[in-house]
Write a protein that holds these residues in place. Structure first.
Motif, PDB file in Angstrom:
ATOM      1  N   SER A  68       0.837  -1.201   0.000  1.00  0.00           N
ATOM      2  CA  SER A  68       0.000   0.000   0.000  1.00  0.00           C
ATOM      3  C   SER A  68       0.874   1.253   0.000  1.00  0.00           C
ATOM      4  O   SER A  68       1.894   1.317   0.686  1.00  0.00           O
ATOM      5  N   LYS A  69       0.468   2.255  -0.773  1.00  0.00           N
ATOM      6  CA  LYS A  69       1.253   3.495  -0.835  1.00  0.00           C
ATOM      7  C   LYS A  69       0.350   4.677  -1.176  1.00  0.00           C
ATOM      8  O   LYS A  69      -0.707   4.524  -1.789  1.00  0.00           O
ATOM      9  N   GLY A  70       0.799   5.844  -0.765  1.00  0.00           N
ATOM     10  CA  GLY A  70       0.084   7.065  -1.089  1.00  0.00           C
ATOM     11  C   GLY A  70       0.482   7.595  -2.463  1.00  0.00           C
ATOM     12  O   GLY A  70       1.396   7.078  -3.115  1.00  0.00           O
ATOM     13  N   LYS A  71      -0.186   8.635  -2.880  1.00  0.00           N
ATOM     14  CA  LYS A  71       0.084   9.213  -4.192  1.00  0.00           C
ATOM     15  C   LYS A  71       1.505   9.758  -4.250  1.00  0.00           C
ATOM     16  O   LYS A  71       1.918  10.556  -3.418  1.00  0.00           O
ATOM     17  N   GLY A  72       2.262   9.293  -5.227  1.00  0.00           N
ATOM     18  CA  GLY A  72       3.627   9.754  -5.415  1.00  0.00           C
ATOM     19  C   GLY A  72       4.613   9.236  -4.390  1.00  0.00           C
ATOM     20  O   GLY A  72       5.747   9.714  -4.317  1.00  0.00           O
ATOM     21  N   ALA A  73       4.195   8.251  -3.586  1.00  0.00           N
ATOM     22  CA  ALA A  73       5.065   7.712  -2.538  1.00  0.00           C
ATOM     23  C   ALA A  73       5.413   6.264  -2.846  1.00  0.00           C
ATOM     24  O   ALA A  73       4.866   5.639  -3.757  1.00  0.00           O
ATOM     25  N   LEU A  74       6.350   5.738  -2.071  1.00  0.00           N
ATOM     26  CA  LEU A  74       6.746   4.346  -2.202  1.00  0.00           C
ATOM     27  C   LEU A  74       6.107   3.514  -1.103  1.00  0.00           C
ATOM     28  O   LEU A  74       5.883   3.999   0.002  1.00  0.00           O
ATOM     29  N   SER A  75       5.817   2.256  -1.409  1.00  0.00           N
ATOM     30  CA  SER A  75       5.351   1.332  -0.381  1.00  0.00           C
ATOM     31  C   SER A  75       6.558   0.693   0.297  1.00  0.00           C
ATOM     32  O   SER A  75       7.701   0.833  -0.168  1.00  0.00           O
ATOM     33  N   LEU A  76       6.297  -0.010   1.389  1.00  0.00           N
ATOM     34  CA  LEU A  76       7.386  -0.716   2.067  1.00  0.00           C
ATOM     35  C   LEU A  76       8.003  -1.758   1.134  1.00  0.00           C
ATOM     36  O   LEU A  76       9.220  -1.895   1.054  1.00  0.00           O
ATOM     37  N   ASN A  77       7.148  -2.493   0.408  1.00  0.00           N
ATOM     38  CA  ASN A  77       7.658  -3.521  -0.502  1.00  0.00           C
ATOM     39  C   ASN A  77       8.468  -2.938  -1.657  1.00  0.00           C
ATOM     40  O   ASN A  77       9.338  -3.619  -2.206  1.00  0.00           O
ATOM     41  N   ASP A  78       8.176  -1.705  -2.032  1.00  0.00           N
ATOM     42  CA  ASP A  78       8.976  -1.049  -3.080  1.00  0.00           C
ATOM     43  C   ASP A  78      10.419  -0.840  -2.629  1.00  0.00           C
ATOM     44  O   ASP A  78      11.321  -0.729  -3.459  1.00  0.00           O
ATOM     45  N   CYS A  79      10.627  -0.783  -1.323  1.00  0.00           N
ATOM     46  CA  CYS A  79      11.951  -0.469  -0.783  1.00  0.00           C
ATOM     47  C   CYS A  79      12.713  -1.703  -0.318  1.00  0.00           C
ATOM     48  O   CYS A  79      13.803  -1.574   0.245  1.00  0.00           O
ATOM     49  N   LEU A  80      12.151  -2.870  -0.548  1.00  0.00           N
ATOM     50  CA  LEU A  80      12.757  -4.107  -0.057  1.00  0.00           C
ATOM     51  C   LEU A  80      13.133  -5.045  -1.201  1.00  0.00           C
ATOM     52  O   LEU A  80      12.497  -5.028  -2.263  1.00  0.00           O
ATOM     53  N   TYR A 135       5.242  -4.048  15.183  1.00  0.00           N
ATOM     54  CA  TYR A 135       5.531  -5.482  15.138  1.00  0.00           C
ATOM     55  C   TYR A 135       7.000  -5.707  15.446  1.00  0.00           C
ATOM     56  O   TYR A 135       7.869  -4.995  14.954  1.00  0.00           O
ATOM     57  N   THR A 136       7.258  -6.712  16.247  1.00  0.00           N
ATOM     58  CA  THR A 136       8.640  -7.051  16.600  1.00  0.00           C
ATOM     59  C   THR A 136       9.091  -8.353  15.945  1.00  0.00           C
ATOM     60  O   THR A 136      10.222  -8.776  16.138  1.00  0.00           O
ATOM     61  N   GLN A 137       8.170  -8.978  15.189  1.00  0.00           N
ATOM     62  CA  GLN A 137       8.501 -10.211  14.474  1.00  0.00           C
ATOM     63  C   GLN A 137       8.296 -10.016  12.971  1.00  0.00           C
ATOM     64  O   GLN A 137       7.661  -9.054  12.538  1.00  0.00           O
ATOM     65  N   VAL A 138       8.804 -10.958  12.209  1.00  0.00           N
ATOM     66  CA  VAL A 138       8.600 -10.948  10.754  1.00  0.00           C
ATOM     67  C   VAL A 138       7.103 -11.055  10.471  1.00  0.00           C
ATOM     68  O   VAL A 138       6.378 -11.808  11.128  1.00  0.00           O
ATOM     69  N   THR A 139       6.634 -10.297   9.491  1.00  0.00           N
ATOM     70  CA  THR A 139       5.202 -10.164   9.237  1.00  0.00           C
ATOM     71  C   THR A 139       4.831 -10.697   7.858  1.00  0.00           C
ATOM     72  O   THR A 139       5.514 -10.419   6.873  1.00  0.00           O
ATOM     73  N   VAL A 140       3.747 -11.443   7.789  1.00  0.00           N
ATOM     74  CA  VAL A 140       3.225 -11.922   6.506  1.00  0.00           C
ATOM     75  C   VAL A 140       2.757 -10.727   5.679  1.00  0.00           C
ATOM     76  O   VAL A 140       2.144  -9.797   6.200  1.00  0.00           O
ATOM     77  N   GLY A 141       3.039 -10.742   4.387  1.00  0.00           N
ATOM     78  CA  GLY A 141       2.644  -9.646   3.507  1.00  0.00           C
ATOM     79  C   GLY A 141       3.790  -8.732   3.157  1.00  0.00           C
ATOM     80  O   GLY A 141       3.671  -7.890   2.260  1.00  0.00           O
ATOM     81  N   VAL A 142       4.902  -8.888   3.863  1.00  0.00           N
ATOM     82  CA  VAL A 142       6.109  -8.112   3.541  1.00  0.00           C
ATOM     83  C   VAL A 142       6.932  -8.916   2.540  1.00  0.00           C
ATOM     84  O   VAL A 142       7.093 -10.128   2.668  1.00  0.00           O
ATOM     85  N   LYS A 143       7.464  -8.243   1.567  1.00  0.00           N
ATOM     86  CA  LYS A 143       8.103  -8.868   0.402  1.00  0.00           C
ATOM     87  C   LYS A 143       9.175  -9.888   0.753  1.00  0.00           C
ATOM     88  O   LYS A 143       9.297 -10.937   0.131  1.00  0.00           O
ATOM     89  N   CYS A 144       9.967  -9.593   1.757  1.00  0.00           N
ATOM     90  CA  CYS A 144      11.110 -10.449   2.075  1.00  0.00           C
ATOM     91  C   CYS A 144      10.795 -11.530   3.101  1.00  0.00           C
ATOM     92  O   CYS A 144      11.665 -12.343   3.423  1.00  0.00           O
ATOM     93  N   SER A 145       9.570 -11.555   3.635  1.00  0.00           N
ATOM     94  CA  SER A 145       9.243 -12.486   4.715  1.00  0.00           C
ATOM     95  C   SER A 145       9.418 -13.961   4.344  1.00  0.00           C
ATOM     96  O   SER A 145       9.988 -14.727   5.132  1.00  0.00           O
ATOM     97  N   PRO A 146       8.948 -14.424   3.166  1.00  0.00           N
ATOM     98  CA  PRO A 146       9.150 -15.842   2.823  1.00  0.00           C
ATOM     99  C   PRO A 146      10.624 -16.236   2.773  1.00  0.00           C
ATOM    100  O   PRO A 146      10.992 -17.326   3.224  1.00  0.00           O
ATOM    101  N   PHE A 147      11.467 -15.356   2.238  1.00  0.00           N
ATOM    102  CA  PHE A 147      12.898 -15.650   2.202  1.00  0.00           C
ATOM    103  C   PHE A 147      13.484 -15.721   3.610  1.00  0.00           C
ATOM    104  O   PHE A 147      14.272 -16.619   3.922  1.00  0.00           O
ATOM    105  N   LEU A 148      13.101 -14.778   4.468  1.00  0.00           N
ATOM    106  CA  LEU A 148      13.622 -14.764   5.834  1.00  0.00           C
ATOM    107  C   LEU A 148      13.239 -16.041   6.576  1.00  0.00           C
ATOM    108  O   LEU A 148      14.052 -16.626   7.292  1.00  0.00           O
TER     109      LEU A 148
END
Length: 270
Positions: free
Chosen positions: A36-48, A117-130
């Protein structure tokens, strides 16, 4: 996480509940949208970076599952929550939580709390790899003592293990070893299911968490989206989505392609 912390100061994860009535375990799951991202912004997954895909090929999983006469499946209970993240990255896994019911969502009213969140979270791009790399790193410690069990755990598909053996006694031994190995990492192997009544009874005597058969529970037992009738040992496909074709006056190629696209067929038999 591969983020430029001089530019990004934090990220709020949108989340909502998804209800699965046909599940016999967790019927309500919380889904996080790190894209999810705002107009003209990056999402968390865009940065991972997602990292390399460490999951085995689905076709190989299904073929291995049918290779021997005693088939079984298991999953890990909430495995992502057993992997912590460094404190400085918690700011990128923030969520908003409404303390009281009502339409007022403004932070200034103190009706909304911020959690991290202090643990790895489902829905974040790198979570399956981690998850995959943490499990592989963990089981390396046991490879000399429990070689076959470690080899089997290396075939995990995210949090699901689907495999087969030719001997019930050996399968029970492997089960106990795998439970011990992942138990040392705080991960619980649960909902064991098999087509072998001998193995099922052996699991129950060993106090291993077994699933009821699909006939007993009334809920289809699924393997990576494919229905498994473990009583008759058959793999099935859910064809209910094709029922809507009966109500159409004209069935076109587009309608057929649309309906068939909803059929999950990882081994390409349809």
């Amino acid at each position: 996480m591969n983020l430029d912390k001089n530019i990004i100061t934090g990220y709020f994860l949108p989340h909502h509940a998804v209800v699965h009535e046909q599940k016999d375990s967790t019927k309500v799951r919380i889904v996080f949208d790190a894209s999810s991202k705002g107009k003209g912004a990056l999402s968390l997954n865009d940065c991972l970076e997602s990292g390399p895909n460490l999951n085995p090929v689905l076709l190989k999983i299904i073929l291995r599952f049918r290779l021997h006469k005693i088939a079984f499946c298991i999953d890990i209970q909430h495995p992502f929550l057993e992997i912590g993240i460094v404190e400085e990255d918690e700011q990128f896994l923030k969520i908003l939580w409404i303390k009281k019911e009502g339409p007022n969502f403004y932070l200034s009213t103190h009706n909304v709390e911020t959690f991290r969140y202090t643990q790895v979270t489902v829905g974040v791009k790198c979570s399956p790899f981690l998850l995959a790399v943490v499990i592989r790193l963990h089981i390396e410690k046991y490879i000399n003592k429990f070689k076959r069990a470690c080899e089997m755990l290396n075939k995990l598909y995210v949090d699901d293990l689907i495999n087969s053996t030719s001997d019930a006694t050996f399968a029970l031994q492997l089960s106990e070893e795998m439970i011990h190995i992942l138990g040392e990492a705080g991960m619980n192997l649960r909902r064991w299911a098999t087509n072998s009544t001998t193995l099922h009874e052996a699991w129950k005597r060993a106090n291993i968490d077994c699933r009821e058969t699909s006939q007993e529970s009334g809920v289809p037992l699924k393997l990576l989206g494919i229905i498994w009738d473990n009583v008759n040992d058959n793999l099935k496909f859910d064809m209910k989505q094709f029922d809507k074709l009966n109500n159409l006056v004209k069935v076109t190629k587009r309608v057929i392609l649309s309906a068939s696209g909803m059929l999950f067929d990882p081994i390409g038999v349809m």
